[in-house]
Design an enzyme around this catalytic site. Structure first.
Site, PDB file in Angstrom:
ATOM      1  N   CYS A 113     -84.489 -37.584  61.138  1.00  0.00           N
ATOM      2  CA  CYS A 113     -84.301 -36.032  61.161  1.00  0.00           C
ATOM      3  C   CYS A 113     -83.399 -35.446  60.432  1.00  0.00           C
ATOM      4  O   CYS A 113     -83.031 -34.438  61.049  1.00  0.00           O
ATOM      5  CB  CYS A 113     -84.451 -36.335  62.334  1.00  0.00           C
ATOM      6  SG  CYS A 113     -86.153 -36.927  63.379  1.00  0.00           S
TER       7      CYS A 113
ATOM      8  N   HIS B 150     -88.850 -29.134  66.248  1.00  0.00           N
ATOM      9  CA  HIS B 150     -88.615 -30.066  65.352  1.00  0.00           C
ATOM     10  C   HIS B 150     -89.223 -30.228  64.548  1.00  0.00           C
ATOM     11  O   HIS B 150     -89.950 -31.429  65.039  1.00  0.00           O
ATOM     12  CB  HIS B 150     -88.173 -31.422  66.479  1.00  0.00           C
ATOM     13  CG  HIS B 150     -87.399 -32.159  65.703  1.00  0.00           C
ATOM     14  ND1 HIS B 150     -86.475 -31.949  64.393  1.00  0.00           N
ATOM     15  CD2 HIS B 150     -87.426 -33.865  65.612  1.00  0.00           C
ATOM     16  CE1 HIS B 150     -85.866 -33.343  64.298  1.00  0.00           C
ATOM     17  NE2 HIS B 150     -86.324 -34.215  64.623  1.00  0.00           N
TER      18      HIS B 150
HETATM   19  N1  COA Z   1     -92.038 -29.687  76.051  1.00  0.00           N
HETATM   20  C1  COA Z   1     -93.098 -28.962  76.826  1.00  0.00           C
HETATM   21  N2  COA Z   1     -93.809 -28.870  76.274  1.00  0.00           N
HETATM   22  C2  COA Z   1     -94.827 -29.504  75.354  1.00  0.00           C
HETATM   23  C3  COA Z   1     -93.962 -30.255  74.704  1.00  0.00           C
HETATM   24  C4  COA Z   1     -92.558 -30.447  74.533  1.00  0.00           C
HETATM   25  N3  COA Z   1     -92.100 -31.359  73.560  1.00  0.00           N
HETATM   26  N4  COA Z   1     -95.862 -30.486  73.784  1.00  0.00           N
HETATM   27  C5  COA Z   1     -96.575 -30.449  74.057  1.00  0.00           C
HETATM   28  N5  COA Z   1     -96.205 -28.920  75.341  1.00  0.00           N
HETATM   29  C6  COA Z   1     -97.167 -28.676  76.068  1.00  0.00           C
HETATM   30  C7  COA Z   1     -98.340 -27.952  74.625  1.00  0.00           C
HETATM   31  O1  COA Z   1     -97.706 -26.599  74.705  1.00  0.00           O
HETATM   32  C8  COA Z   1     -99.404 -27.751  75.794  1.00  0.00           C
HETATM   33  O2  COA Z   1     -99.254 -26.646  76.757  1.00  0.00           O
HETATM   34  P1  COA Z   1    -100.906 -25.687  76.688  1.00  0.00           P
HETATM   35  O3  COA Z   1    -101.673 -27.189  77.810  1.00  0.00           O
HETATM   36  O4  COA Z   1    -100.247 -25.116  78.286  1.00  0.00           O
HETATM   37  O5  COA Z   1    -101.206 -25.128  75.786  1.00  0.00           O
HETATM   38  C9  COA Z   1    -100.083 -29.209  76.211  1.00  0.00           C
HETATM   39  O6  COA Z   1     -98.130 -29.262  76.477  1.00  0.00           O
HETATM   40  C10 COA Z   1    -100.160 -30.265  75.641  1.00  0.00           C
HETATM   41  O7  COA Z   1    -100.195 -30.140  73.837  1.00  0.00           O
HETATM   42  P2  COA Z   1    -100.013 -31.462  73.291  1.00  0.00           P
HETATM   43  O8  COA Z   1     -99.744 -31.030  71.985  1.00  0.00           O
HETATM   44  O9  COA Z   1    -102.027 -31.991  73.612  1.00  0.00           O
HETATM   45  O10 COA Z   1     -98.986 -32.471  73.724  1.00  0.00           O
HETATM   46  P3  COA Z   1     -99.181 -34.552  73.193  1.00  0.00           P
HETATM   47  O11 COA Z   1     -99.552 -34.744  74.828  1.00  0.00           O
HETATM   48  O12 COA Z   1     -99.666 -34.084  72.195  1.00  0.00           O
HETATM   49  O13 COA Z   1     -97.393 -34.541  73.123  1.00  0.00           O
HETATM   50  C11 COA Z   1     -94.914 -35.355  73.195  1.00  0.00           C
HETATM   51  C12 COA Z   1     -97.052 -34.271  73.997  1.00  0.00           C
HETATM   52  C13 COA Z   1     -94.212 -35.305  74.338  1.00  0.00           C
HETATM   53  C14 COA Z   1     -96.030 -36.766  73.613  1.00  0.00           C
HETATM   54  C15 COA Z   1     -94.923 -35.106  72.350  1.00  0.00           C
HETATM   55  O14 COA Z   1     -94.428 -33.652  71.531  1.00  0.00           O
HETATM   56  C16 COA Z   1     -94.591 -35.339  71.460  1.00  0.00           C
HETATM   57  O15 COA Z   1     -94.666 -37.198  71.638  1.00  0.00           O
HETATM   58  N6  COA Z   1     -92.815 -35.318  71.019  1.00  0.00           N
HETATM   59  C17 COA Z   1     -91.597 -36.078  70.702  1.00  0.00           C
HETATM   60  C18 COA Z   1     -91.770 -35.977  69.158  1.00  0.00           C
HETATM   61  C19 COA Z   1     -91.107 -36.567  68.480  1.00  0.00           C
HETATM   62  O16 COA Z   1     -90.491 -38.083  68.791  1.00  0.00           O
HETATM   63  N7  COA Z   1     -89.925 -36.581  67.515  1.00  0.00           N
HETATM   64  C20 COA Z   1     -88.905 -37.497  67.136  1.00  0.00           C
HETATM   65  C21 COA Z   1     -87.908 -37.412  67.713  1.00  0.00           C
HETATM   66  S1  COA Z   1     -86.344 -38.245  66.873  1.00  0.00           S
END
Ligand code: COA
Length: 388
Positions: free
Chosen positions: A84, A335
């Site tokens: 990242c 991100h």
């Molecule tokens: N924050 C807020 N809302 C989020 C979100 C987040 N990070 N990620 C998804 N959403 C929302 C979407 O907009 C969607 O909303 P809606 O139903 O109103 O349309 C809903 O949550 C479901 O989205 P979806 O894409 O199905 O979520 P998901 O369960 O597949 O993924 C996480 C959610 C948090 C698990 C995923 O974003 C994640 O793993 N994030 C971390 C990424 C990471 O590790 N990056 C590296 C960092 S070092």
């Protein structure tokens, strides 16, 4: 005297894009050339970052492809990969190159696509991201990045009494800031109640504590200090620190201390002949809300153990003592990992020029960016100042 200057900055909206990497980067690059008032043939070299294009989209050797696409065929290109922290390391190397007189004008940027538009869903993308963790000691355990930062944050809670409410306050602040940023992935605001009620991802993190998977690109034009005055609105790069920390995380004595950030910040402040107290604002790597708390302490922006209370008391809000993540941060701005580092530089540049629109911070003359990669194992910290 500055180490270098940024004379052009641009980015795409972060979010979901159905555009191939080169076209997505092209949008950011053209925006950046336009902002700098230069044409591609004036660029001496191109330093760029893409962390995962080989795994996510079977798209590698992007350097000449991106250069050709934006009209810079023929320039030397260097590609960086530091998880990242990918494009902030590209930026650091570009600053060193212009400072050393190797080049006068360097385009620096990053691009990444991480959403299901790549054909990879959340579980698969989570597995790909986990390739940045330790191959022998972390990956076989099933540890993924929400888990890595959850462990760091749990230790911080144990040492300092940080609470889930503190984490929720970081989410509320950053979603509020993101709602003012037209390039943010999320325009929606949230509340402490909604954040605390969201589904758990990796204890103590809930959905609202996590950054999303995003697509996007960002770019800046870096020139030598001497050359900067021939541009309209240069912003000085006065210090950049770059440090690494031990991997795997089991070997870190104090994982919540994020030692690489402390080392990189010390280098950056020393080069800039400044201190944390002199910073007017900061963009920090809040891949998770707990990561912002750790970063704010590691950079000396708040005292040890005060990161959580500082967010809850509004001290890190836009109108607080030290605004943190006015862009919305990774949490709300998004991100797209290879694009995140230079997007932070874009945000610093806009505030220091006074062109950040609705989210412009009053009196912003000096800011700091903090971008990490992997298990907080690579960190780049940059200090930038408005040119007098
Ligand atoms: N924050 C807020 N809302 C989020 C979100 C987040 N990070 N990620 C998804 N959403 C929302 C979407 O907009 C969607 O909303 P809606 O139903 O109103 O349309 C809903 O949550 C479901 O989205 P979806 O894409 O199905 O979520 P998901 O369960 O597949 O993924 C996480 C959610 C948090 C698990 C995923 O974003 C994640 O793993 N994030 C971390 C990424 C990471 O590790 N990056 C590296 C960092 S070092």
């Amino acid at each position: 005297m500055a180490r270098a200057a940024v004379v052009g900055a641009g980015m795409t909206k972060f979010g979901v894009h159905d555009t191939p990497l080169q076209e997505l980067f092209g949008q950011a690059a053209l925006d950046t050339f336009d902002d700098a008032g230069i044409t591609p043939d004036e660029v001496d070299a191109f330093y760029f970052g893409n962390a995962m294009g080989g795994q996510t989209e079977n798209d590698t050797h992007l350097g000449p492809k991106l250069a050709s696409h934006v009209g810079m065929a023929g320039v030397p290109v260097q590609r960086f990969e530091d998880a990242c922290a990918t494009s902030s390391n590209a930026f650091k190397n570009a600053v060193e190159a212009v400072e050393a007189g190797v080049h006068d004008v360097v385009l620096v940027g990053g691009v990444e696509r991480c959403t299901p538009e790549t054909g990879k869903d959340t579980p698969e993308m989570t597995r790909i991201f986990a390739s940045a963790s330790h191959r022998q000691y972390e990956q076989p355990t099933g540890l993924t990045f929400p888990g890595v930062f959850a462990l760091f944050t749990k230790r911080h809670m144990h040492e300092h009494g940080t609470t889930e409410e503190h984490l929720a306050n970081v989410a509320v602040k950053n979603h509020g800031n993101g709602s003012l940023n037209p390039n943010a992935h999320f325009g929606k605001q949230t509340t402490v109640e909604e954040a605390l009620d969201a589904p758990k991802v990796a204890d103590p993190f809930r959905l609202m504590d996590c950054c999303p998977f995003s697509d996007g690109a960002s770019a800046v034009v870096v020139v030598s200090d001497d050359y900067a005055d021939s541009f309209d609105a240069p912003v000085d790069v006065s210090g950049i620190g770059h440090a690494t920390d031990v991997v795997p995380i089991g070997d870190k004595e104090k994982p919540h201390v994020t030692q690489a950030a402390r080392d990189a910040a010390a280098q950056a402040y020393e080069q800039a002949d400044t201190t944390a107290d002199a910073m007017d604002f900061a963009e920090v790597h809040d891949c998770f809300t707990g990561a912002e708390i750790l970063a704010s302490e590691a950079l000396g922006l708040v005292g040890e153990g005060e990161g959580g209370p500082a967010a809850a008391e509004g001290r890190t809000a836009r109108d607080g003592e030290i605004p943190i993540n006015p862009s919305g941060g990774l949490k709300a701005k998004g991100h797209p990992i290879g694009a995140t580092g230079t997007a932070q530089i874009v945000e610093l540049t806009e505030h220091l020029r006074g062109t950040a629109g609705e989210r412009q911070l009053d009196g912003a003359e000096r800011g700091v960016a903090h971008n990490l990669g992997g298990d907080a194992a690579t960190t780049v910290v940059t200090v930038m100042e408005a040119r007098e």
